[in-house]
Design a protein around this motif. Structure first.
Motif, PDB file in Angstrom:
ATOM      1  N   UNK A   1       0.895  -1.169   0.009  1.00 11.01           N
ATOM      2  CA  UNK A   1       0.172   0.053   0.122  1.00 11.01           C
ATOM      3  C   UNK A   1       0.870   1.264  -0.058  1.00 11.01           C
ATOM      4  N   UNK A   2       0.702   2.059  -0.925  1.00 16.18           N
ATOM      5  CA  UNK A   2       1.566   3.401  -1.353  1.00 16.18           C
ATOM      6  C   UNK A   2       0.870   4.499  -0.789  1.00 16.18           C
ATOM      7  N   UNK A   3       1.370   5.219  -0.122  1.00 21.22           N
ATOM      8  CA  UNK A   3       0.638   6.625   0.357  1.00 21.22           C
ATOM      9  C   UNK A   3       0.701   7.674  -0.717  1.00 21.22           C
ATOM     10  N   UNK A   4      -0.483   8.335  -0.396  1.00 25.73           N
ATOM     11  CA  UNK A   4      -0.375   9.557  -1.563  1.00 25.73           C
ATOM     12  C   UNK A   4       0.901  10.288  -1.410  1.00 25.73           C
ATOM     13  N   UNK A   5       1.002  11.097  -2.583  1.00 26.33           N
ATOM     14  CA  UNK A   5       2.228  11.997  -2.705  1.00 26.33           C
ATOM     15  C   UNK A   5       2.038  13.065  -1.482  1.00 26.33           C
TER      16      UNK A   5
ATOM     17  N   UNK B   1       2.340  -0.617  -7.376  1.00 26.16           N
ATOM     18  CA  UNK B   1       3.771  -1.007  -7.422  1.00 26.16           C
ATOM     19  C   UNK B   1       4.638   0.267  -7.227  1.00 26.16           C
ATOM     20  N   UNK B   2       5.847   0.144  -6.908  1.00 30.01           N
ATOM     21  CA  UNK B   2       6.983   1.059  -6.573  1.00 30.01           C
ATOM     22  C   UNK B   2       8.197   0.253  -6.812  1.00 30.01           C
ATOM     23  N   UNK B   3       9.039   0.726  -7.918  1.00 24.20           N
ATOM     24  CA  UNK B   3      10.199  -0.178  -7.986  1.00 24.20           C
ATOM     25  C   UNK B   3       9.888  -1.540  -8.314  1.00 24.20           C
ATOM     26  N   UNK B   4      10.683  -2.721  -7.771  1.00 18.71           N
ATOM     27  CA  UNK B   4      10.421  -3.900  -8.070  1.00 18.71           C
ATOM     28  C   UNK B   4       9.893  -4.633  -6.972  1.00 18.71           C
ATOM     29  N   UNK B   5       8.525  -4.052  -6.638  1.00 22.01           N
ATOM     30  CA  UNK B   5       7.781  -4.351  -5.483  1.00 22.01           C
ATOM     31  C   UNK B   5       6.175  -3.955  -6.004  1.00 22.01           C
TER      32      UNK B   5
ATOM     33  N   UNK C   1       4.682  -9.277  -5.050  1.00 24.25           N
ATOM     34  CA  UNK C   1       5.633  -9.882  -6.065  1.00 24.25           C
ATOM     35  C   UNK C   1       6.827  -9.017  -5.606  1.00 24.25           C
ATOM     36  N   UNK C   2       8.057  -9.429  -5.323  1.00 20.07           N
ATOM     37  CA  UNK C   2       9.268  -8.589  -4.878  1.00 20.07           C
ATOM     38  C   UNK C   2      10.515  -9.807  -5.297  1.00 20.07           C
ATOM     39  N   UNK C   3      10.776  -9.597  -6.685  1.00 14.57           N
ATOM     40  CA  UNK C   3      11.977 -10.393  -7.022  1.00 14.57           C
ATOM     41  C   UNK C   3      13.102  -9.866  -6.485  1.00 14.57           C
ATOM     42  N   UNK C   4      14.353 -10.687  -6.791  1.00  9.69           N
ATOM     43  CA  UNK C   4      15.606 -10.058  -6.303  1.00  9.69           C
ATOM     44  C   UNK C   4      15.741  -8.901  -7.331  1.00  9.69           C
ATOM     45  N   UNK C   5      16.837  -7.828  -6.841  1.00  3.69           N
ATOM     46  CA  UNK C   5      16.777  -6.767  -7.643  1.00  3.69           C
ATOM     47  C   UNK C   5      17.805  -7.345  -8.925  1.00  3.69           C
ATOM     48  N   UNK C   6      18.414  -8.347  -8.620  1.00  3.73           N
ATOM     49  CA  UNK C   6      19.412  -8.920  -9.894  1.00  3.73           C
ATOM     50  C   UNK C   6      18.486  -9.528 -10.976  1.00  3.73           C
TER      51      UNK C   6
END
Length: 409
Positions: free
Chosen positions: A211-215, A345-349, A385-390
């Motif tokens: 859960x991503x908060x508002x800007x 989503x944000x980044x690889x998450x 979903x949260x894969x390795x950053x590699x």
């Protein structure tokens, strides 16, 4: 008697799962896969079947399984020194603490082992700071937290959880916590008063479904706590160390909390390492004997943690998470109306809400496992979903194709 290693080598996945069911407390409900080997983003079970790891140990494996630089650091330290306790100094801890200060822009570190220990430690420190620095009356300090939080499983922490599964049967709970809705600055302001020692939040709520908060929310928390002379404690145990496309999730709003909580990826998937990193004025309230951990700051943990900091200094993993995060977001957006009813989503998450008519999060996770992809469900029909950053673009695209196939089956 057969040696445990030899015994494990001859037992099938089904046999090992049955043995765990008898010998282990049932505090987890794992997917029915028994991992025996791993490298990078891939794991293999005892029968040799391969799976793409799209969970990365809830972000503990941000740099993949057995990253060569981290394994080398661990091997090198194993040949030198593993534990002294904090009764003595060791030659690795100072450099680790200096590296954390450089990474975060803060001053001092309190090294611990697990994420829950870091949260518990921060609560203790915040209360002591409130009495000795802010001037709150003895035993009156309060900490404000957000609903749907996940900060750990200890009795103190589950006492301010709103998840009844986590709470039921474990009371009585410690007083001194106020719960407000997440992403609601007016509610937070109403809860903060002269007794408030700290506001403890996750910059992104992981267990709740990413859960991503508002800007502006994090900046608002920073402004409010500063005006109220209260500490802003950011729990970055899952969101930190590259996961969101920045070193720390708070950086997306250019915010610097008073206290940062780090863990999971800080141990490189090798050893448990966590840390409370804070301004000197805050951690300076602790004196000898007032807090501690036999294993906290041990040389092996400090060596691996320092190697993790070395990886982050290059910026490579933060950039990869940001760039591949766009691929992940676009891939999930393309599944809207095709079994996906929402995603964040944000980044690889990412948290992905599955149409309940297609299946629960658990059922979708099991179907993906059959397709060679490992994810984990949370709260009904949501998968994380949260894969390795590699992970490579091709591997990520393949995983998204497998999700599409499962949803359309």
């Amino acid at each position: 008697m057969t040696a445990p290693t030899a015994q494990a080598a001859t037992r099938s996945s089904a046999e090992l799962i049955r043995a765990e069911d008898t010998a282990l407390a049932h505090n987890y409900h794992p997917l029915p896969v028994v991992v025996a080997r791993a490298e990078g983003v891939w794991v293999s079970d005892v029968e040799g079947r391969r799976y793409l790891d799209m969970l990365a140990g809830y972000s503990a494996l941000n740099f993949g399984h057995r990253h060569p630089a981290l394994i080398e650091a661990a091997h090198r330290q194993l040949d030198q020194l593993t534990l002294t306790s904090r009764a003595f100094h060791n030659d690795r801890l100072a450099g680790f603490a200096e590296g954390l200060a450089e990474l975060t822009g803060l001053d001092m570190t309190l090294p611990m082992n697990t994420g829950a220990e870091a949260v518990e430690s921060a609560v203790k420190v915040a209360r002591k700071w409130a009495y000795e620095v802010k001037g709150v009356a003895r035993d009156r300090a309060t900490v404000v937290v957000a609903a749907d939080n996940f900060h750990g499983r200890t009795t103190t922490i589950v006492g301010f959880s709103t998840d009844e599964v986590a709470r039921e049967g474990f009371g009585p709970f410690a007083p001194g916590f106020r719960v407000v809705p997440y992403n609601d600055l007016p509610a937070l302001e109403a809860a903060v008063d002269e007794t408030t020692a700290a506001v403890l939040i996750e910059p992104i709520q992981g267990e709740a479904g990413v859960v991503i908060p508002d800007d502006g929310y994090l900046a608002g928390v920073r402004d409010l706590t500063r005006r109220a002379n209260a500490l802003f404690i950011a729990d970055e145990i899952q969101s930190g160390l590259g996961r969101t496309g920045a070193t720390l999730a708070v950086e997306h709003e250019r915010v610097l909390p008073d206290v940062l909580l780090l863990g999971k990826a800080l141990g490189g998937g090798i050893v448990p390492v966590s840390a409370v990193v804070a301004r000197r004025e805050v951690l300076g309230v602790l004196g000898p004997g007032q807090h501690g951990s036999t294993f906290g700051g041990n040389p092996l943990a400090a060596a691996v943690g320092s190697a993790v900091l070395d990886l982050l200094r290059t910026g490579e993993y933060q950039r990869r998470a940001a760039e591949l995060g766009e691929v992940l977001d676009a891939g999930l957006a393309a599944l809207a109306g095709r079994g996906v009813v929402g995603h964040r989503s944000r980044g690889l998450w990412a948290g992905v809400d599955i149409d309940p008519a297609i299946g629960t999060g658990r059922e979708i996770s099991e179907r993906l496992m059959a397709e060679g992809v490992l994810v984990k469900d949370t709260h009904g029909s949501t998968i994380r979903l949260a894969p390795p950053l590699t992970i490579t673009r091709e591997e990520l695209t393949w995983a998204l194709a497998r999700l599409a196939a499962v949803l359309s089956a």
